[in-house]
Design a protein around this motif. Sequence first.
Motif, PDB file in Angstrom:
ATOM      1  N   ARG A  27       1.008  -1.084  -0.133  1.00  0.00           N
ATOM      2  CA  ARG A  27       0.011   0.137   0.091  1.00  0.00           C
ATOM      3  C   ARG A  27       0.865   1.284   0.112  1.00  0.00           C
ATOM      4  N   GLU A  28       0.587   2.022  -0.840  1.00  0.00           N
ATOM      5  CA  GLU A  28       1.416   3.376  -0.987  1.00  0.00           C
ATOM      6  C   GLU A  28       0.680   4.523  -0.918  1.00  0.00           C
ATOM      7  N   GLY A  29       1.025   5.706  -0.279  1.00  0.00           N
ATOM      8  CA  GLY A  29       0.443   6.897  -0.070  1.00  0.00           C
ATOM      9  C   GLY A  29       0.477   7.998  -1.455  1.00  0.00           C
ATOM     10  N   VAL A  30      -0.819   8.576  -1.688  1.00  0.00           N
ATOM     11  CA  VAL A  30      -0.596   9.284  -2.990  1.00  0.00           C
ATOM     12  C   VAL A  30      -0.882  10.768  -2.790  1.00  0.00           C
ATOM     13  N   SER A  31      -1.672  10.799  -1.750  1.00  0.00           N
ATOM     14  CA  SER A  31      -1.700  12.198  -1.267  1.00  0.00           C
ATOM     15  C   SER A  31      -2.234  12.422   0.096  1.00  0.00           C
ATOM     16  N   CYS A  32      -2.238  13.732   0.814  1.00  0.00           N
ATOM     17  CA  CYS A  32      -2.788  13.933   1.815  1.00  0.00           C
ATOM     18  C   CYS A  32      -3.160  15.736   2.000  1.00  0.00           C
ATOM     19  N   ILE A  33      -4.218  15.534   2.776  1.00  0.00           N
ATOM     20  CA  ILE A  33      -4.881  17.228   2.912  1.00  0.00           C
ATOM     21  C   ILE A  33      -4.921  17.330   4.201  1.00  0.00           C
ATOM     22  N   SER A  34      -4.492  18.621   4.920  1.00  0.00           N
ATOM     23  CA  SER A  34      -4.317  19.021   6.070  1.00  0.00           C
ATOM     24  C   SER A  34      -5.777  19.603   6.497  1.00  0.00           C
TER      25      SER A  34
END
Length: 126
Positions: free
Chosen positions: A44-51
């Motif tokens: 599993r890999e991260g593609v984005s994050c929103i604060s």
Amino acid sequence: MQFVESGGGLVQPGGSLRLSCAASGLRLDDYAIGWFRQAPGKEREGVSCISATDDTTYYADSVKGRFASTKDNSDTVYLQMNSLKPEATAVYYCAANMMRRHCPGGFRATYEFDYWGPGTQDTVSS
């Protein structure tokens, strides 16, 4: 508390999908929210994050310029995915970092996020 992802499906290469992450029992705008994906046979890999603090977004290099994460209220986070490639075929998950309002520096790491949705399948194929 419950997370549910939706919006997945089958799309041709070059097409677009918009994923939604809906929450009940918690406010998504209180936490950093990440989007991850897991392709068959891969980690599993991260593609984005929103604060939560200021809606600042972060993206993996592989999706930068084509994916966009947004929020429209306290209950839903979106991932707009454009110019999709076959290698984007995966199960997509949203996840919350329950300890932080700002995305962690390691936003692509699964261990940075504590609460996960069940995922939605996206398939990019002609």
